[in-house]
Design a protein around this motif. Structure first.
Motif, mmCIF file in Angstrom:
data_model
loop_
_atom_site.group_PDB
_atom_site.id
_atom_site.type_symbol
_atom_site.label_atom_id
_atom_site.label_comp_id
_atom_site.label_asym_id
_atom_site.label_seq_id
_atom_site.Cartn_x
_atom_site.Cartn_y
_atom_site.Cartn_z
ATOM 1 N N ALA A 102 0.854 -1.168 -0.014
ATOM 2 C CA ALA A 102 0.182 0.209 -0.180
ATOM 3 C C ALA A 102 1.009 1.011 -0.763
ATOM 4 N N LYS A 103 1.933 0.922 0.884
ATOM 5 C CA LYS A 103 2.848 2.585 0.788
ATOM 6 C C LYS A 103 3.338 2.944 -0.440
ATOM 7 N N ALA A 104 3.997 1.880 -0.932
ATOM 8 C CA ALA A 104 4.030 1.808 -2.765
ATOM 9 C C ALA A 104 3.525 2.687 -3.767
ATOM 10 N N VAL A 105 1.774 1.667 -3.638
ATOM 11 C CA VAL A 105 1.077 2.435 -4.312
ATOM 12 C C VAL A 105 0.655 3.643 -3.346
ATOM 13 N N LEU A 106 0.954 3.984 -2.968
ATOM 14 C CA LEU A 106 0.484 6.183 -1.976
ATOM 15 C C LEU A 106 1.761 6.556 -3.183
ATOM 16 N N GLU A 107 2.674 5.767 -2.497
ATOM 17 C CA GLU A 107 4.144 6.707 -3.308
ATOM 18 C C GLU A 107 3.871 7.366 -4.352
ATOM 19 N N GLU A 108 3.501 6.301 -5.666
ATOM 20 C CA GLU A 108 2.976 6.483 -6.512
ATOM 21 C C GLU A 108 2.231 7.567 -6.501
ATOM 22 N N ILE A 109 0.994 7.536 -6.400
ATOM 23 C CA ILE A 109 -0.136 8.478 -6.685
ATOM 24 C C ILE A 109 -0.439 9.882 -5.861
ATOM 25 N N LYS A 110 0.432 10.726 -6.337
ATOM 26 C CA LYS A 110 0.613 11.761 -6.169
ATOM 27 C C LYS A 110 -0.719 12.742 -5.557
ATOM 28 N N ALA A 111 -0.639 13.161 -5.236
ATOM 29 C CA ALA A 111 -1.562 14.410 -4.947
ATOM 30 C C ALA A 111 -3.531 13.634 -5.345
ATOM 31 N N PRO A 112 -3.889 12.331 -4.448
ATOM 32 C CA PRO A 112 -4.859 12.282 -5.175
ATOM 33 C C PRO A 112 -6.349 12.714 -4.374
ATOM 34 N N LYS A 113 -7.170 12.332 -4.902
ATOM 35 C CA LYS A 113 -8.776 13.042 -4.556
ATOM 36 C C LYS A 113 -8.992 12.139 -3.963
ATOM 37 N N LEU A 114 -9.025 12.546 -2.086
ATOM 38 C CA LEU A 114 -9.309 10.545 -1.695
ATOM 39 C C LEU A 114 -10.976 10.724 -1.182
ATOM 40 N N TYR A 115 -11.437 9.505 -1.309
ATOM 41 C CA TYR A 115 -13.098 9.583 -1.216
ATOM 42 C C TYR A 115 -13.292 8.601 0.066
ATOM 43 N N PRO A 116 -14.748 8.767 0.699
ATOM 44 C CA PRO A 116 -15.278 7.635 2.055
ATOM 45 C C PRO A 116 -15.001 6.212 1.643
ATOM 46 N N VAL A 117 -14.617 5.713 2.371
ATOM 47 C CA VAL A 117 -14.478 3.693 2.055
ATOM 48 C C VAL A 117 -15.486 3.619 3.128
ATOM 49 N N SER A 118 -16.531 2.222 2.600
ATOM 50 C CA SER A 118 -17.661 1.424 3.127
ATOM 51 C C SER A 118 -17.599 0.212 2.728
ATOM 52 N N GLU A 119 -17.921 -0.515 3.974
ATOM 53 C CA GLU A 119 -17.850 -1.531 4.008
ATOM 54 C C GLU A 119 -16.823 -2.365 3.176
ATOM 55 N N THR A 120 -16.183 -2.154 4.129
ATOM 56 C CA THR A 120 -14.527 -2.903 3.214
ATOM 57 C C THR A 120 -14.639 -4.175 4.234
ATOM 58 N N GLU A 121 -14.447 -5.084 3.091
ATOM 59 C CA GLU A 121 -13.971 -6.266 3.441
ATOM 60 C C GLU A 121 -12.064 -7.059 2.213
ATOM 61 N N VAL A 122 -11.996 -7.479 4.110
ATOM 62 C CA VAL A 122 -10.205 -7.688 3.096
ATOM 63 C C VAL A 122 -10.405 -9.542 2.640
ATOM 64 N N VAL A 123 -9.923 -9.784 1.573
ATOM 65 C CA VAL A 123 -9.756 -11.341 1.619
ATOM 66 C C VAL A 123 -8.787 -11.594 1.502
ATOM 67 N N LYS A 124 -8.987 -12.931 2.676
ATOM 68 C CA LYS A 124 -7.105 -13.284 2.495
ATOM 69 C C LYS A 124 -6.717 -13.945 1.468
ATOM 70 N N GLY A 125 -5.274 -12.677 1.439
ATOM 71 C CA GLY A 125 -4.042 -13.866 1.126
ATOM 72 C C GLY A 125 -4.805 -13.020 -1.291
ATOM 73 N N GLY A 126 -5.523 -12.557 -0.967
ATOM 74 C CA GLY A 126 -6.123 -12.293 -2.100
ATOM 75 C C GLY A 126 -5.771 -10.666 -1.885
ATOM 76 N N GLY A 127 -6.471 -9.894 -1.392
ATOM 77 C CA GLY A 127 -6.789 -8.145 -1.653
ATOM 78 C C GLY A 127 -8.226 -8.152 -0.496
ATOM 79 N N ILE A 128 -8.521 -6.772 -1.321
ATOM 80 C CA ILE A 128 -9.937 -5.451 -0.771
ATOM 81 C C ILE A 128 -10.902 -5.470 -1.349
ATOM 82 N N VAL A 129 -11.698 -5.729 -1.177
ATOM 83 C CA VAL A 129 -13.509 -5.188 -1.683
ATOM 84 C C VAL A 129 -13.719 -4.569 -1.096
ATOM 85 N N ALA A 130 -14.208 -2.687 -1.374
ATOM 86 C CA ALA A 130 -15.039 -1.828 -1.201
ATOM 87 C C ALA A 130 -15.795 -1.243 -1.778
#
Length: 630
Positions: free
Chosen positions: A352-380
């Motif tokens: 996640a840190k590497a991704v955020l370092e690449e995306i400069k000054a992003p427009k952030l939105y509220p995130v809800s209904e986050t589901e962490v998929v073990k060994g896969g990623g995130i659905v939100a």
């Protein structure tokens, strides 16, 4: 009375020696036999007193100790009026014990040095804002402390203000100073060589990393290996056997002097002390060089390891991945980057840190209904859209179709060793990011050293894609490489290796891989003194320094070899002495005791050699570090 006599053993030894010198001076210089005999009689009586007390205490708990054998032998020599033998034997036994204790204390020098490094006071901020010096035991969590140049850091904490260079040798074994700025972690017992800092106390007292290191090393040095327990049990039966042998010899030969000589020569002192001194020295050496070995059993098991399994991220690699490739698909890809940044902002995943370092000054939105998929990623849910962030397996699970170009890009990125972060919005793939972690500097040479030390299989298990793992394995010359491994898959693979008869060590970061660390024959944690690393593993490499691993393996192998040497020396000396009694005419009780005590000192000094053990590879690396910092 007994306590007084035992507390004055050094004085008794000195008086006994002076009386013996006086006696022989009277005999050979003054030719006065009366003074000669009186001096030796007194020397025998005062010399046997502490030995007899210890023998009595041993018999009270039904143990036939070495003191019992010596007491009987000296009493026998005294009764047949061989005062010369009785006086010399008691003096040599007491003097030998004095030398043993003095040299044994040196083998515990690591503990002594660590204890001396422990801070005794701290400058704590009062309600008025001033700093007041208090005893370190009075510091509470959350207190603000001031550390000045040359002072010891009193607690584990976080730098609030200031900066400086800290020598962390007491924690990591590495003497090169480390720069500390705001938000940096600092550890108790380290020394601020330059600068002034204010820190917040996070862990105090025995809960500090330094306190736990001292506790672990003390426990490890006091623990007993299987070899030590066997020798203790062996001595329990061996010593009475020597007593019976001397009795049989006396009954057959009617030679009481021969019988009591056997009592002295058969003492298993060197055998009893040889293995513990090797263990203590080995563990002490490890503590000095940033390697915590948690007990004597760990030394035995670690020395037999033939397979080492590694986690990849943070172990073989530096654990600080950066973007290596980025592909965008479709006209809404830029907006998809904002959704990706919104999701990754809430994640603590290393990628996640590497991704955020690449995306400069992003427009952030509220995130809800986050589901962490073990060994896969995130659905939100992000701004009313279903956003899926993760690997190829998660895309397949979510039913997201991949274009021909996306499939080609994925294949090429994996082939080049990239970990993939794919982003799909409302069922459509928009972003592909390839992130790669760099291999630790010098790891390849360290792995070669492990092979030289007898490790046959070097295996990497990782949750990353197979292409990434293969690239790392090929670069480092590993035996096997397996990707897409969940924590339970790693544990299952270790069990498989063990069922095949392999002795397995697992090297991980001590956090995600705690099941594997616990399951392996030896768990080795790469940890900068973290609680989880210290608690979970058998061996801790402080400061996550991979170069400590070959030093640790070489050290345990040298320690086990040293134990064997000491056993051979101890048994060999006893056999030679006993053979000399029966097949030569020069052996007597005094010579036997001298050789016996000499053998004890030999095994102690042999064990103490481990305190100076150091792999040549470690030396050259540290020299290189010094050159780079000058």
């Amino acid at each position: 009375m007994q306590k007084v006599i035992l507390s004055q053993k050094k004085l008794i030894t000195l008086l006994s020696g002076l009386l013996i010198i006086t006696g022989f001076f009277s005999r050979f210089v003054l030719e006065n036999m009366a003074v000669f005999e009186i001096s030796l009689i007194i020397a025998s009586i005062i010399g046997i007193a502490p030995i007899a007390i210890q023998a009595y205490q041993a018999l009270k708990v039904k143990v036939v100790s070495i003191d019992v054998l010596v007491t009987i032998a000296v009493a026998g020599a005294f009764l047949i009026q061989n005062f010369e033998e009785s006086a010399i034997v008691t003096f040599l036994f007491l003097f030998g014990h004095f030398l043993e204790q003095r040299t044994l204390n040196q083998t515990r020098s690591a503990i002594k040095e660590l204890t001396e490094m422990a801070p005794e006071s701290a400058l704590v901020q009062t309600d008025s804002g001033e700093f007041e010096e208090v005893d370190v035991d009075e510091v509470d969590e959350g207190d603000v402390l001031l550390v000045k140049t040359g002072a010891k850091v009193p607690v584990d904490g976080t730098v609030l203000k200031g900066e400086g260079y800290i020598n962390e040798a007491s924690i990591t074994g590495e003497s090169v100073p480390v720069t500390k700025t705001e938000e940096s972690e600092v550890y108790a017992g380290t020394i601020l060589e330059n600068g002034t800092i204010q820190i917040r106390a996070d862990r105090v007292g025995e809960e500090t990393t330094f306190g736990k290191i001292i506790e672990l090393v003390e426990e490890a040095q006091d623990s007993k290996s299987e070899a030590e327990r066997f020798i203790d049990k062996f001595s329990k039966y061996y010593t009475p056997a020597v007593l019976v042998l001397s009795l049989v010899v006396w009954l057959i030969s009617q030679n009481i002097e021969l019988a009591i000589t056997i009592l002295v020569l058969g003492c298993p002192g060197a055998l009893v002390i040889g293995v513990p001194v090797s263990n203590v020295s080995g563990i002490g050496n490890g503590a000095r060089h940033g390697v915590l070995l948690k007990g004597s059993e760990v030394i035995h098991d670690f020395s037999r390891v033939d397979t080492i399994v590694f986690d990849k991220t943070g172990t073989l690699t530096v654990g600080n991945p950066s973007l290596a490739r980025k592909e965008m698909y479709g006209e809404y890809a830029e907006e998809a980057l904002n959704y990706l940044a919104s999701v990754e902002k809430e994640s603590d995943h290393p990628l996640a840190k590497a991704v955020l370092e690449e995306i400069k000054a992003p427009k952030l939105y509220p995130v809800s209904e986050t589901e962490v998929v073990k060994g896969g990623g995130i659905v939100a849910q992000v701004d009313g859209h279903r956003v899926v962030v993760g690997n190829v397996a998660l895309m397949d699970k979510e039913g997201i179709e991949l274009s021909t170009k996306a499939k080609q890009d994925i294949k090429q990125a994996e082939k080049n060793g990239n970990s993939l972060v794919l982003t799909a919005v409302d069922g459509v793939l928009y972003v592909l990011m390839g992130i790669r972690d760099q291999v630790r500097q010098g790891v390849k040479q360290d792995l070669l050293k492990l092979k030289e030390l007898g490790v046959k299989n070097l295996v990497v298990l990782s949750g990353d894609n197979q292409g990434t793992v293969d690239v790392v394995a090929e670069e480092l010359g590993l035996t096997e490489a397996h990707g897409h491994m969940l924590p339970e898959d790693k544990s299952a693979y270790i069990e498989k290796l063990q069922t095949e008869g392999q002795i397995v060590a697992f090297v991980g970061d001590g956090v995600n891989d705690s099941p594997s660390l616990a399951l392996a024959d030896i768990g080795v944690a790469m940890g900068s003194g973290t609680d989880v690393a210290i608690e979970t593993s058998d061996v801790v490499l402080m400061n996550s320094d991979f170069s400590r691993l070959p030093h640790a393996l070489g050290l345990v192998k040298a320690t086990v070899s040293n134990m064997v040497q000491n056993i051979v020396i101890a048994v060999g000396v006893v056999l030679v002495l006993l053979a000399s009694v029966f097949f030569s005419d020069w052996m007597n009780m005094s010579i036997g005791m001298l050789v016996h005590e000499g053998s004890i000192l030999v095994v102690i000094f042999n064990g103490m050699r481990l305190l100076k053990y150091r792999l040549h590879r470690t030396d050259t690396r540290e020299q290189a570090v010094r050159v780079e910092t000058t």
